[in-house]
Scaffold this motif. Structure first.
Motif, PDB file in Angstrom:
ATOM      1  N   ALA A 197       0.831  -1.205   0.000  1.00 18.53           N
ATOM      2  CA  ALA A 197       0.000   0.000   0.000  1.00 18.53           C
ATOM      3  C   ALA A 197       0.865   1.255   0.000  1.00 18.53           C
ATOM      4  CB  ALA A 197      -0.930  -0.003   1.218  1.00 18.53           C
ATOM      5  N   SER A 198       1.998   1.209   0.706  1.00 20.41           N
ATOM      6  CA  SER A 198       2.897   2.372   0.710  1.00 20.41           C
ATOM      7  C   SER A 198       3.480   2.615  -0.684  1.00 20.41           C
ATOM      8  CB  SER A 198       4.019   2.162   1.725  1.00 20.41           C
ATOM      9  OG  SER A 198       4.920   1.162   1.291  1.00 20.41           O
ATOM     10  N   MET A 199       3.747   1.523  -1.420  1.00 22.69           N
ATOM     11  CA  MET A 199       4.224   1.697  -2.798  1.00 22.69           C
ATOM     12  C   MET A 199       3.157   2.359  -3.666  1.00 22.69           C
ATOM     13  SD  MET A 199       6.124  -1.936  -3.508  1.00 22.69           S
ATOM     14  CE  MET A 199       7.382  -2.583  -2.412  1.00 22.69           C
ATOM     15  N   ARG A 248       0.946   9.717  -4.974  1.00 24.15           N
ATOM     16  CA  ARG A 248       1.398  11.062  -4.613  1.00 24.15           C
ATOM     17  C   ARG A 248       2.332  11.635  -5.675  1.00 24.15           C
ATOM     18  NH1 ARG A 248       1.375  12.204   1.259  1.00 24.15           N
ATOM     19  NH2 ARG A 248       0.143  10.607   2.308  1.00 24.15           N
ATOM     20  N   LEU A 249       3.231  10.788  -6.195  1.00 21.89           N
ATOM     21  CA  LEU A 249       4.161  11.254  -7.224  1.00 21.89           C
ATOM     22  C   LEU A 249       3.420  11.630  -8.498  1.00 21.89           C
ATOM     23  CD1 LEU A 249       7.155  11.646  -7.947  1.00 21.89           C
ATOM     24  CD2 LEU A 249       7.173   9.275  -8.766  1.00 21.89           C
ATOM     25  N   LEU A 298      -4.777   6.623  -8.207  1.00 17.95           N
ATOM     26  CA  LEU A 298      -4.526   5.286  -7.665  1.00 17.95           C
ATOM     27  C   LEU A 298      -4.886   4.214  -8.683  1.00 17.95           C
ATOM     28  CD1 LEU A 298      -3.774   3.424  -5.305  1.00 17.95           C
ATOM     29  CD2 LEU A 298      -6.135   3.629  -4.498  1.00 17.95           C
ATOM     30  N   LEU A 299      -5.971   4.418  -9.405  1.00 18.98           N
ATOM     31  CA  LEU A 299      -6.364   3.458 -10.438  1.00 18.98           C
ATOM     32  C   LEU A 299      -5.307   3.366 -11.535  1.00 18.98           C
ATOM     33  CD1 LEU A 299      -8.472   1.543 -11.638  1.00 18.98           C
ATOM     34  CD2 LEU A 299      -9.537   3.533 -12.727  1.00 18.98           C
ATOM     35  N   ILE A 300      -4.737   4.503 -11.920  1.00 14.70           N
ATOM     36  CA  ILE A 300      -3.694   4.501 -12.954  1.00 14.70           C
ATOM     37  C   ILE A 300      -2.463   3.742 -12.469  1.00 14.70           C
ATOM     38  CG2 ILE A 300      -2.101   5.976 -14.231  1.00 14.70           C
ATOM     39  CD1 ILE A 300      -4.295   8.096 -14.310  1.00 14.70           C
ATOM     40  N   VAL A 301      -2.073   3.987 -11.210  1.00 14.30           N
ATOM     41  CA  VAL A 301      -0.896   3.302 -10.660  1.00 14.30           C
ATOM     42  C   VAL A 301      -1.142   1.799 -10.564  1.00 14.30           C
ATOM     43  CG1 VAL A 301       0.571   3.079  -8.622  1.00 14.30           C
ATOM     44  CG2 VAL A 301      -0.111   5.337  -9.415  1.00 14.30           C
ATOM     45  N   ALA A 302      -2.340   1.414 -10.106  1.00 10.86           N
ATOM     46  CA  ALA A 302      -2.657  -0.015  -9.986  1.00 10.86           C
ATOM     47  C   ALA A 302      -2.686  -0.691 -11.356  1.00 10.86           C
ATOM     48  CB  ALA A 302      -4.000  -0.192  -9.273  1.00 10.86           C
ATOM     49  N   LEU A 330      11.393   4.566   1.714  1.00 10.80           N
ATOM     50  CA  LEU A 330      12.196   3.340   1.699  1.00 10.80           C
ATOM     51  C   LEU A 330      11.836   2.463   0.509  1.00 10.80           C
ATOM     52  CD1 LEU A 330      14.260   1.526   3.210  1.00 10.80           C
ATOM     53  CD2 LEU A 330      12.306   0.490   4.375  1.00 10.80           C
ATOM     54  N   MET A 331      10.537   2.291   0.256  1.00  6.65           N
ATOM     55  CA  MET A 331      10.110   1.449  -0.860  1.00  6.65           C
ATOM     56  C   MET A 331      10.421   2.100  -2.207  1.00  6.65           C
ATOM     57  SD  MET A 331       9.017  -1.397   0.271  1.00  6.65           S
ATOM     58  CE  MET A 331      10.377  -1.238   1.433  1.00  6.65           C
ATOM     59  N   ALA A 332      10.341   3.429  -2.275  1.00  3.55           N
ATOM     60  CA  ALA A 332      10.694   4.104  -3.525  1.00  3.55           C
ATOM     61  C   ALA A 332      12.169   3.870  -3.846  1.00  3.55           C
ATOM     62  CB  ALA A 332      10.398   5.591  -3.418  1.00  3.55           C
TER      63      ALA A 332
END
Length: 358
Positions: free
Chosen positions: A60-62, A68-69, A82-86, A213-215
């Motif tokens: 979820a953090s990713m 956000r980016l 969020l839909l675009i990222v998923a 961290l995940m980024a």
């Protein structure tokens, strides 16, 4: 002669009298110890689902970081971002499988054969010094290791268990990333009102730490995977694409992942000759130098500077207790714990300063 009036007998409280302050205090202490013991037993039995939930938070953090980016360049509602990222994540998985699936499957069989031959040679060389039995083979060691693995490790490392765990992590991560404030308020609702503001600040700090961290971890995985693939392909090392993919995946595990990928690259390189083996060593060194001196320091400045020995110790501990899933999540867990402790220290310092000011 009349008998003297009897002195009233004063009854003392018995051991079962709950109004006795001593009994209440001892009961509280016993309850704390019993609750702690039950919590330890519960964690031992519920280790896998708890780790899946933590993995869901990491995923979820990713998604949240990508959302956000994306918001910096695409000012649309969060749900659409969020839909675009998923969808981009799903497209990446599907595209990777479709474009490289057949090639990876063919290389995987060759890779297994090469690694078995190379390990047999290494064992024969070690056996010549009498360190291990001279007639031992890799297949025997693998069978012994698989027989000694615990129930949790076997469930996670099996193909079906790995796929199921991955799907659960993705689903949990999607639900949390869709409405993070809902779950944050739900957790805060169970706390006393006076503790809610510090909880929100701690939660924000932990979330920011995990996103950064995940980024950084994703950037490192991409650099190591793609760089290894291109350099190995230039040097003519067999199965360059598969080695690049494995290196990128193992980059998620700092320290241990680099060691494993290095052994694989070098062994496959030397299977094609001494010159190719030397090139494989050089490629591994270049990739690790770039990651260690450019990417890792940058990530450390943006998040928490975790000591390598601390991370390695946590990986060994979580790996031994909870299997490969614990090994993969050891680094994020340590980062979250350190972020929470740092925020607690800041809160306590602020309170002490506020008391000292008058």
């Amino acid at each position: 002669m009349t008998d003297a009036p009897a002195t009233p007998h004063v009854e003392e409280r018995g051991p079962t009298e709950m109004r006795d302050p001593l009994i209440r205090e001892e009961l509280k202490r016993a309850s704390v110890w019993i609750g702690l013991a039950l919590a330890v037993v519960g964690i031992a039995f519920l280790a896998q689902p708890l780790l899946l939930i933590i993995g869901g938070f990491v995923f979820a953090s990713m998604l949240d970081g990508g959302t956000r980016l994306l918001g910096r360049v695409l000012p649309i509602p969060r749900g659409w971002r969020l839909l675009i990222v998923a969808l981009a994540f799903v497209a990446f998985l599907v595209g990777t499988v479709m474009l490289t699936g057949s090639q990876m499957a063919a290389q995987a069989e060759t890779f297994r054969t090469v690694m078995t031959q190379q390990l047999d040679r290494a064992l024969a060389w070690v056996g010549s010094f009498g360190i291990v039995p001279a007639d031992i083979e890799v297949t025997q060691i693998i069978q012994q290791l698989m027989g000694s693995l615990g129930r949790l490790t076997y469930a996670v490392t099996s193909v079906l268990g790995a796929i199921t765990s991955f799907v659960m992590i993705v689903v949990i991560g999607l639900f949390i990333a869709a409405e993070p404030r809902l779950y944050e308020r739900g957790a805060a609702w169970m706390l006393p009102i006076r503790m809610r503001d510090p909880f929100y600040r701690t939660s924000e700090r932990m979330g920011r730490t995990l996103r950064h961290l995940m980024a950084g971890r994703l950037v490192g995985m991409a650099v190591e995977g793609v760089g290894t693939w291109i350099l190995l392909w230039i040097g003519g090392v067999p199965m360059a694409a598969l080695l690049g993919l494995l290196t990128g995946i193992l980059a998620f595990l700092p320290n241990i992942g680099a060691i494993i990928s290095g052994v694989l690259i070098v062994m496959v390189g030397f299977s094609a000759g001494w010159e190719t083996g030397i090139w494989a060593i050089a490629v591994y060194a270049i990739v690790q130098i770039v990651d260690g001196y450019l990417i890792v320091p940058y990530v450390a400045r943006k998040t928490v500077d975790l000591a390598p020995a601390l991370v390695l110790g946590a990986q060994l501990l979580f790996g031994a207790l909870f299997g490969i899933l614990g090994l993969a999540l050891a680094d994020p867990i340590v980062a979250l714990v350190k972020a929470a402790l740092q925020q607690k220290s800041i809160e306590e310092s602020g309170q002490a300063a506020g008391i000292a000011e008058p």
